[in-house]
Design a protein around this motif. Structure first.
Motif, mmCIF file in Angstrom:
data_model
loop_
_atom_site.group_PDB
_atom_site.id
_atom_site.type_symbol
_atom_site.label_atom_id
_atom_site.label_comp_id
_atom_site.label_asym_id
_atom_site.label_seq_id
_atom_site.Cartn_x
_atom_site.Cartn_y
_atom_site.Cartn_z
ATOM 1 N N UNK A 43 39.048 54.543 34.831
ATOM 2 C CA UNK A 43 38.918 55.244 36.114
ATOM 3 C C UNK A 43 37.585 55.013 36.808
ATOM 4 N N UNK A 44 36.697 54.194 36.217
ATOM 5 C CA UNK A 44 35.443 53.832 36.873
ATOM 6 C C UNK A 44 35.454 52.342 37.177
ATOM 7 N N UNK A 45 34.862 51.945 38.306
ATOM 8 C CA UNK A 45 34.742 50.513 38.568
ATOM 9 C C UNK A 45 33.654 49.935 37.661
ATOM 10 N N UNK A 46 33.618 48.607 37.558
ATOM 11 C CA UNK A 46 32.764 47.949 36.579
ATOM 12 C C UNK A 46 31.290 48.247 36.728
ATOM 13 N N UNK A 47 30.779 48.184 37.963
ATOM 14 C CA UNK A 47 29.352 48.423 38.174
ATOM 15 C C UNK A 47 28.991 49.860 37.810
ATOM 16 N N UNK A 48 29.840 50.805 38.210
ATOM 17 C CA UNK A 48 29.591 52.208 37.865
ATOM 18 C C UNK A 48 29.567 52.385 36.359
ATOM 19 N N UNK A 49 30.498 51.732 35.668
ATOM 20 C CA UNK A 49 30.566 51.833 34.215
ATOM 21 C C UNK A 49 29.295 51.289 33.576
ATOM 22 N N UNK A 50 28.846 50.129 34.034
ATOM 23 C CA UNK A 50 27.665 49.497 33.454
ATOM 24 C C UNK A 50 26.417 50.341 33.697
ATOM 25 N N UNK A 90 34.727 43.830 32.292
ATOM 26 C CA UNK A 90 35.718 42.976 32.939
ATOM 27 C C UNK A 90 37.146 43.430 32.660
ATOM 28 N N UNK A 91 37.382 43.892 31.427
ATOM 29 C CA UNK A 91 38.735 44.315 31.059
ATOM 30 C C UNK A 91 39.185 45.471 31.942
ATOM 31 N N UNK A 92 38.231 46.303 32.358
ATOM 32 C CA UNK A 92 38.564 47.401 33.251
ATOM 33 C C UNK A 92 39.092 46.952 34.599
ATOM 34 N N UNK A 93 38.781 45.693 34.975
ATOM 35 C CA UNK A 93 39.275 45.180 36.253
ATOM 36 C C UNK A 93 40.783 44.935 36.237
ATOM 37 N N UNK A 94 41.375 44.885 35.031
ATOM 38 C CA UNK A 94 42.798 44.542 34.966
ATOM 39 C C UNK A 94 43.638 45.531 34.173
ATOM 40 N N UNK A 95 43.020 46.586 33.611
ATOM 41 C CA UNK A 95 43.884 47.516 32.872
ATOM 42 C C UNK A 95 44.056 48.819 33.654
ATOM 43 N N UNK A 96 45.236 49.432 33.516
ATOM 44 C CA UNK A 96 45.566 50.622 34.300
ATOM 45 C C UNK A 96 44.717 51.816 33.854
ATOM 46 N N UNK A 97 44.584 52.844 34.742
ATOM 47 C CA UNK A 97 45.248 52.923 36.052
ATOM 48 C C UNK A 97 44.442 52.336 37.207
ATOM 49 N N UNK A 98 43.127 52.039 36.984
ATOM 50 C CA UNK A 98 42.320 51.566 38.110
ATOM 51 C C UNK A 98 42.606 50.101 38.399
ATOM 52 N N UNK A 99 42.220 49.202 37.480
ATOM 53 C CA UNK A 99 42.542 47.787 37.616
ATOM 54 C C UNK A 99 42.315 47.233 39.009
ATOM 55 N N UNK A 100 41.053 47.192 39.445
ATOM 56 C CA UNK A 100 40.754 46.829 40.835
ATOM 57 C C UNK A 100 41.325 45.467 41.213
ATOM 58 N N UNK A 101 41.298 44.503 40.277
ATOM 59 C CA UNK A 101 41.860 43.189 40.590
ATOM 60 C C UNK A 101 43.345 43.276 40.926
ATOM 61 N N UNK A 112 52.931 47.349 42.166
ATOM 62 C CA UNK A 112 51.851 47.438 41.189
ATOM 63 C C UNK A 112 52.402 47.302 39.770
ATOM 64 N N UNK A 113 53.605 47.854 39.534
ATOM 65 C CA UNK A 113 54.217 47.753 38.215
ATOM 66 C C UNK A 113 54.463 46.321 37.808
ATOM 67 N N UNK A 114 54.928 45.504 38.756
ATOM 68 C CA UNK A 114 55.177 44.087 38.471
ATOM 69 C C UNK A 114 53.898 43.378 38.062
ATOM 70 N N UNK A 115 52.821 43.648 38.781
ATOM 71 C CA UNK A 115 51.547 42.975 38.495
ATOM 72 C C UNK A 115 50.973 43.461 37.172
ATOM 73 N N UNK A 116 51.025 44.784 36.939
ATOM 74 C CA UNK A 116 50.500 45.319 35.679
ATOM 75 C C UNK A 116 51.276 44.767 34.487
ATOM 76 N N UNK A 117 52.602 44.660 34.617
ATOM 77 C CA UNK A 117 53.396 44.086 33.510
ATOM 78 C C UNK A 117 53.032 42.622 33.292
ATOM 79 N N UNK A 118 52.778 41.902 34.380
ATOM 80 C CA UNK A 118 52.429 40.490 34.260
ATOM 81 C C UNK A 118 51.090 40.257 33.596
ATOM 82 N N UNK A 119 50.183 41.228 33.700
ATOM 83 C CA UNK A 119 48.839 41.036 33.158
ATOM 84 C C UNK A 119 48.756 41.431 31.680
#
Length: 435
Positions: A337-344, A374-385, A398-405
């Motif tokens: 639930x946090x973007x990467x920069x905020x997390x770092x 980086x993993x946070x960029x693609x895992x739910x629920x945030x997954x900014x990418x 969004x479900x299609x993309x999340x399943x594909x990743x």
């Protein structure tokens, strides 16, 4: 009795609440940091600390590397580097099953080497590659998943903006961080390529082969990116072997990228103006974030949270490996639930001293932190990418993309495990450079 540690914990909870409420990360860090210092020390001391940090950041010579690398990237954007990277990769491997997906990973790796940003990489390469893959009959989830994962390469492959920010906050050599990122960045790309090959071997319909491009068309395409690759190797390589300091390397990169832009026929006032505006806008935002992060780090230090957590780890007699695995799990949880920069910026002041006490190199920890981020960029629920791709292809759910990743997330976790289990893979190149 209210202890300083409780005040520190309350500050972290308040920061998370502010971020969840949509407050910009830089402002949230600054407000909580100043407020916490005012409570723990005094309002006057908090204001003085804020002023000192702001002055030091704005007058810090080493921080000039950030806007310069950003400007180099935006000039390369104007030179058309994004389409060229994907085009040359597609011509060489597009005729194989999953070839355009393989090309998208190659394009993301190449473009990430000039952009330094995950979001910029996924947005730029997806705008070029996704229509081509869908036109070739690729499964939408597979195509978008490969692009979402490939976009994360922009955060690790040098010159990474995240590593620059970490180096400034943690007071570590940016050149050594860049050197340490080379093997993890390249191996990450290899893991994604292997994932694509395996998926297409199991289900060939995911990525149908396209027509083979003759060599007479491949070589001209290759020549279109040789100049950009030469720029990257000259700038990053020169910095690693000691020809330039990071700031000098970024300055040289800007000058050479302007020359390349002129050679490519794009040296026009609108392109230069747009590059300067985009660089100034991004730099201003990052400066605010860095100032806020350092003030927040001062608050965390005064609160004693780091010492308390270090003592807890010591008292539990947990092995260093177990402690790092727990950190990774916490980072992955916060990354949902946090973007990467905020997390770092939130976790560096807390986790870095603990990692150092456990015997881990701060250079290795920087790579570990960015890789986990980086993993946070693609895992739910945030997954900014994921949301970036959905914004480009609104007919994809969004479900299609999340399943594909998901298969690429599996590769991410395996790769992160390798980085944790074998720190030497990260540290051997900085050791060679330093030697």
């Amino acid at each position: 009795m209210i202890t300083t540690e409780l005040i520190g914990i309350f500050g972290i909870v308040l920061l998370l609440a502010l971020l969840a409420g949509g407050v910009p990360i830089g402002i949230g860090l600054l407000v909580v940091g100043l407020g916490g210092l005012a409570v723990l020390i005094s309002p006057e001391a908090a204001l003085i600390k804020g002023g000192v940090v702001s002055f030091e950041i704005l007058s810090k010579y080493e921080l000039g590397v950030l806007p310069l690398f950003l400007l180099m990237a935006h000039i390369c954007f104007a030179a058309g580097a994004s389409r060229d990277f994907f085009d040359v990769a597609a011509k060489f491997v597009g005729h194989r099953r999953g070839g355009l997906a393989l090309a998208s990973i190659g394009g993301c790796a190449g473009f990430g080497a000039i952009s330094g940003s995950s979001l910029a990489t996924v947005a730029t390469i997806s705008s070029v590659a996704l229509p081509e893959m869908r036109k070739a009959g690729y499964h939408p989830g597979f195509a978008s998943g490969a692009l979402a994962a490939g976009g994360t390469l922009g955060s690790l492959i040098p010159p990474s903006g995240a590593l620059i920010v970490f180096g400034i906050i943690a007071e570590q050599s940016i050149g050594k961080l860049f050197a340490a990122a080379v093997v993890p960045g390249l191996s990450q790309a290899v893991f994604y390529l292997i994932t694509i090959v395996i998926l297409c071997a199991i289900k060939p319909e995911l990525g149908p082969a396209t027509a083979r491009v003759p060599w007479r068309e491949r070589l001209p395409a290759l020549r279109k990116v040789i100049d950009i690759f030469a720029l990257i190797f000259f700038v990053i390589g020169g910095m690693m072997i000691g020809w330039f300091t990071p700031t000098e390397a970024a300055s040289v990169g800007v000058v050479v990228s302007l020359v390349l832009l002129a050679i490519r026929g794009g040296f026009k006032l609108p392109a230069i103006t747009r590059a300067l505006k985009d660089t100034l806008r991004t730099t201003g935002m990052i400066y605010v974030v860095i100032i806020g992060a350092l003030v927040f780090a001062a608050f965390v230090g005064v609160s004693g949270i780091t010492e308390a957590l270090s003592a807890l780890v010591t008292d539990l007699h947990a092995s260093p490996l177990l402690a790092i695995v727990v950190m990774a799990l916490v980072l992955l949880l916060l990354g949902s639930f946090l973007d990467g920069v905020a997390l770092m910026l939130l976790t560096t002041p807390i986790f870095l001293p603990i990692a150092e006490q456990l015997g881990y190199s701060p250079i290795w920890f920087g790579i570990f932190l960015v890789r986990t981020m980086e993993i946070g960029f693609v895992h739910p629920p945030l997954g900014l990418n994921i949301y970036v791709i959905q914004g480009l292809a609104k007919d994809l759910s969004l479900g299609t993309i999340f399943r594909g990743v998901i298969p690429f997330l599996v590769a991410d976790f395996i790769h992160l495990g390798v980085i944790i289990a074998v720190p030497a893979l990260t540290l051997w190149l900085p050791g060679i450079v330093a030697g």
